[in-house]
Enzyme design. Structure first.
Site, mmCIF file in Angstrom:
data_model
loop_
_atom_site.group_PDB
_atom_site.id
_atom_site.type_symbol
_atom_site.label_atom_id
_atom_site.label_comp_id
_atom_site.label_asym_id
_atom_site.label_seq_id
_atom_site.Cartn_x
_atom_site.Cartn_y
_atom_site.Cartn_z
ATOM 1 N N PRO A 1 -16.550 5.873 12.402
ATOM 2 C CA PRO A 1 -17.127 4.816 11.617
ATOM 3 C C PRO A 1 -16.033 3.618 11.280
ATOM 4 O O PRO A 1 -16.438 2.553 10.521
ATOM 5 C CB PRO A 1 -17.919 5.290 10.135
ATOM 6 N N HIS B 1 -19.371 -11.469 3.916
ATOM 7 C CA HIS B 1 -17.881 -11.248 4.020
ATOM 8 C C HIS B 1 -17.155 -11.823 5.035
ATOM 9 O O HIS B 1 -17.503 -11.821 6.369
ATOM 10 C CB HIS B 1 -17.580 -9.674 3.901
ATOM 11 N N LYS C 1 -19.079 0.180 13.750
ATOM 12 C CA LYS C 1 -20.060 0.059 14.975
ATOM 13 C C LYS C 1 -21.069 0.512 15.218
ATOM 14 O O LYS C 1 -21.977 0.183 15.837
ATOM 15 C CB LYS C 1 -18.956 -0.144 16.118
ATOM 16 N N TYR D 1 -8.963 -1.304 3.752
ATOM 17 C CA TYR D 1 -8.793 -0.164 4.706
ATOM 18 C C TYR D 1 -7.274 0.290 4.691
ATOM 19 O O TYR D 1 -6.471 -0.707 4.766
ATOM 20 C CB TYR D 1 -8.960 -0.827 6.418
ATOM 21 N N TYR E 1 -14.296 -6.871 15.320
ATOM 22 C CA TYR E 1 -14.860 -6.587 13.996
ATOM 23 C C TYR E 1 -16.223 -7.395 13.672
ATOM 24 O O TYR E 1 -17.114 -6.870 13.251
ATOM 25 C CB TYR E 1 -13.743 -6.617 12.751
HETATM 26 P P1 FAS Z 1 -30.184 8.236 13.588
HETATM 27 O O1 FAS Z 1 -29.242 9.720 13.820
HETATM 28 O O2 FAS Z 1 -29.883 7.414 12.532
HETATM 29 O O3 FAS Z 1 -31.571 8.561 13.698
HETATM 30 C C1 FAS Z 1 -32.368 9.556 14.386
HETATM 31 C C2 FAS Z 1 -33.595 9.896 14.081
HETATM 32 O O4 FAS Z 1 -34.360 10.834 15.113
HETATM 33 C C3 FAS Z 1 -33.553 10.692 12.621
HETATM 34 O O5 FAS Z 1 -34.621 10.230 11.890
HETATM 35 C C4 FAS Z 1 -33.822 12.173 13.031
HETATM 36 O O6 FAS Z 1 -34.487 12.980 11.976
HETATM 37 C C5 FAS Z 1 -34.635 12.091 14.223
HETATM 38 N N1 FAS Z 1 -34.707 13.263 15.042
HETATM 39 C C6 FAS Z 1 -33.280 14.000 15.680
HETATM 40 N N2 FAS Z 1 -33.969 14.650 16.529
HETATM 41 C C7 FAS Z 1 -35.155 14.765 16.603
HETATM 42 C C8 FAS Z 1 -36.213 15.402 17.395
HETATM 43 N N3 FAS Z 1 -35.792 16.571 18.166
HETATM 44 N N4 FAS Z 1 -37.382 15.298 17.173
HETATM 45 C C9 FAS Z 1 -37.792 14.049 16.437
HETATM 46 N N5 FAS Z 1 -36.895 13.440 15.901
HETATM 47 C C10 FAS Z 1 -35.494 13.733 15.938
HETATM 48 N N6 FAS Z 1 -22.265 3.815 11.330
HETATM 49 C C11 FAS Z 1 -21.649 2.609 10.899
HETATM 50 O O7 FAS Z 1 -21.459 1.590 11.402
HETATM 51 N N7 FAS Z 1 -20.869 2.805 9.702
HETATM 52 C C12 FAS Z 1 -20.847 4.086 8.735
HETATM 53 O O8 FAS Z 1 -20.129 4.198 7.817
HETATM 54 C C13 FAS Z 1 -21.456 5.114 9.522
HETATM 55 N N8 FAS Z 1 -21.534 6.305 8.879
HETATM 56 C C14 FAS Z 1 -22.287 7.382 9.412
HETATM 57 C C15 FAS Z 1 -22.180 8.828 8.671
HETATM 58 C C16 FAS Z 1 -22.637 9.755 9.439
HETATM 59 C C17 FAS Z 1 -22.913 11.256 8.677
HETATM 60 C C18 FAS Z 1 -23.735 9.670 10.719
HETATM 61 C C19 FAS Z 1 -24.378 10.889 11.210
HETATM 62 C C20 FAS Z 1 -23.557 8.576 11.314
HETATM 63 C C21 FAS Z 1 -22.654 7.452 10.602
HETATM 64 N N9 FAS Z 1 -22.851 5.993 11.275
HETATM 65 C C22 FAS Z 1 -22.119 4.898 10.828
HETATM 66 C C23 FAS Z 1 -23.511 5.765 12.272
HETATM 67 C C24 FAS Z 1 -24.842 5.651 12.108
HETATM 68 O O9 FAS Z 1 -25.249 4.302 11.202
HETATM 69 C C25 FAS Z 1 -25.792 5.468 13.252
HETATM 70 O O10 FAS Z 1 -25.164 4.536 14.121
HETATM 71 C C26 FAS Z 1 -27.152 4.974 13.146
HETATM 72 O O11 FAS Z 1 -27.911 5.740 12.162
HETATM 73 C C27 FAS Z 1 -27.749 5.080 14.573
HETATM 74 O O12 FAS Z 1 -28.957 5.151 14.344
HETATM 75 P P2 FAS Z 1 -30.135 5.808 15.263
HETATM 76 O O13 FAS Z 1 -29.780 5.738 16.844
HETATM 77 O O14 FAS Z 1 -31.484 5.486 14.928
HETATM 78 O O15 FAS Z 1 -29.873 7.724 15.001
HETATM 79 C C1 PHB Z 2 -19.686 1.444 4.728
HETATM 80 O O1 PHB Z 2 -19.668 0.833 3.754
HETATM 81 O O2 PHB Z 2 -20.215 2.621 4.579
HETATM 82 C C2 PHB Z 2 -18.413 1.263 5.747
HETATM 83 C C3 PHB Z 2 -17.964 -0.206 5.857
HETATM 84 C C4 PHB Z 2 -17.169 -0.205 6.799
HETATM 85 C C5 PHB Z 2 -16.759 0.781 7.586
HETATM 86 C C6 PHB Z 2 -17.336 1.862 7.742
HETATM 87 C C7 PHB Z 2 -18.468 2.448 6.506
HETATM 88 O O3 PHB Z 2 -15.930 0.419 8.769
#
Ligand code: FAS
Ligand code: PHB
Length: 390
Positions: free
Chosen positions: A293, A72, A297, A201, A385
């Site tokens: 989100p 994109h 980032k 957006y 971005y």
């Molecule tokens: P994660 O949270 O992905 O992974 C952590 C891992 O640690 C999990 O598998 C968990 O089970 C494990 N864990 C936790 N506690 C533990 C413990 N006590 N013992 C052992 N294991 C344990 N980012 C974007 O860029 N765009 C988005 O649209 C977006 N949407 C999101 C929506 C939600 C609901 C959430 C929560 C996050 C979102 N994010 C988004 C951010 C997301 O993508 C994170 O930045 C990304 O998952 C980060 O990865 P990790 O640091 O690996 O953490």
């Molecule tokens: C998504 O596709 O999940 C998405 C894309 C852009 C954003 C946040 C989430 O800024």
């Protein structure tokens, strides 16, 4: 059990760190409190910076990403019944982003780890990092109902915002910064073609909306909902009606609706814990920082942390140098805070705050008007971005 690096968390941070360390011949064990299918069921990020793609390529994980990911080089800002394209490539000398779901990255990482025969322990309980302020750190946990101790040289806390790693640090040793937003994102995934070939957006009086995708046949949509909203209150029909109400008419008329196969609400917060290193414990990704989100980032910051930490660990084991490990926290936080600022800025620009009055709305619309008519303003948006350099 003994290893060189104990990695707590099998999300993108932990798996990518394990993949890079394994490639450098550094032994590591990944432990997670959930299971593979739970980890893959999470629908999260969708947009990858070029730096993220480069790190994944270097880790040998680029094949499916380049084959299935969508390049994109722009996106649209929609407001006042109009939409304006932000020409990412034209404003950044040709840079772009890649649309490829976090779920797919996690799947690629899990498959690679299993192929390499690297050890991961799932469904573990009571993970606790110990003695990381000394020379002999270790992790204790319960696996298959039995206590287990993992002696190691370093511990990587990759266990997300609610994990055990940050909680193990004495509060007096850490400073936390937080902003909780008075709304969340209700996200829906459906096997329908996206309304546009690029992301939209939308700032609307009814609230923010985002049109994204996972492929040309799978759409990912979001609408802003009040904090505390329950997903049970949202039928698919209510979601589609609200999404279309927040888009300019020429887009709303073209939205293809269909049954959702994932629908969830994510709360929005900005959070940073400083520093990101405590002796031989390193916090990585969401364990150290959370961004709304809006700026896409979160996942990209996690990859940046992994890039810096894996460089430091490789220098330690290869050259006996501590420079990279010493620099980890400052290097990571410099990039984290710029992304926290950008994500906060995009969130305040595009969402309707319950306490905002007519003045704040006029300011938002003036800033959107400035962004879509000033190359200098649009360049700032585009540069952040596509991702700042490592
Ligand atoms: P994660 O949270 O992905 O992974 C952590 C891992 O640690 C999990 O598998 C968990 O089970 C494990 N864990 C936790 N506690 C533990 C413990 N006590 N013992 C052992 N294991 C344990 N980012 C974007 O860029 N765009 C988005 O649209 C977006 N949407 C999101 C929506 C939600 C609901 C959430 C929560 C996050 C979102 N994010 C988004 C951010 C997301 O993508 C994170 O930045 C990304 O998952 C980060 O990865 P990790 O640091 O690996 O953490
Ligand atoms: C998504 O596709 O999940 C998405 C894309 C852009 C954003 C946040 C989430 O800024």
């Amino acid at each position: 059990m003994r290893t060189q690096v104990a990695i707590i968390g099998s999300g993108p941070s932990g798996l990518l760190l394990g993949q890079i360390l394994s490639g450098a011949g550094i032994a590591n064990v990944v432990v997670d409190r959930t299971r593979r299918d739970h980890i893959l069921a999470r629908v999260r990020a969708g947009v990858l910076e070029q730096g993220t793609v480069r790190v994944l390529d270097q880790a040998g994980l680029g094949a499916r990403l380049h084959n299935e990911g969508l390049i994109h080089d722009g996106f649209s800002l929609a407001f006042d019944e109009r939409d304006h394209r932000i020409d990412l490539a034209g404003l950044t000398g040709g840079k772009h982003v890649t649309v490829y779901g976090q779920t797919e990255i996690t799947r690629d990482l899990l498959d690679a780890r299993e192929t390499d025969g690297m050890l991961s322990l799932y469904d573990v309980e009571d993970v606790v990092p110990h003695d990381f302020d000394g020379e002999r750190p270790y992790v204790t946990l319960i696996h298959d109902g039995k206590p287990l101790r993992i002696d190691c040289d370093f511990i990587a806390g990759c266990d997300g915002f609610h994990g055990a790693s940050r909680r193990a640090v004495p509060p007096s040793a850490m400073t936390c910064y937080e902003r909780i937003y008075p709304f969340g994102w209700l996200g829906l995934l459906a096997e329908v073609p996206p309304v546009s070939h690029e992301l939209i957006y939308a700032n609307h009086a009814r609230g923010f909306a985002l049109c994204s995708m996972r492929s040309l046949s799978r759409s990912r949509y979001y609408v802003q909902v009040p904090a505390g909203e329950k997903v049970e209150a949202w039928s698919d029909q209510r979601f589609w009606d609200e999404l279309r109400a927040r888009l300019p008419r020429h887009h709303a008329e073209k939205v293809t609706t269909g049954p959702s196969f994932e629908k969830s609400i994510a709360p929005l917060r900005s959070f940073v814990a400083e520093p990101m290193r405590f002796g031989r414990l390193f916090l990585v990704g969401d364990a150290a920082h959370i961004v709304p989100p809006t700026g896409a980032k979160g996942l990209n910051l996690a990859v940046g942390d992994v890039h810096y930490l894996s460089e430091g660990l490789c220098e330690h084991y290869r050259e006996g140098s501590e420079a990279g490990l010493e620099a980890y926290s400052a290097r990571a936080l410099s990039r984290v805070w710029k992304a926290v600022r950008f994500s906060w800025w995009m969130t305040t620009l595009l969402h309707r705050f319950p306490e905002a009055g007519a003045f704040e709305t006029k300011i938002q619309l003036a800033e959107l008007d400035y962004l879509t008519h000033s190359r200098a303003a649009a360049s700032m948006l585009a540069e952040n971005y596509v991702g700042l350099s490592y």
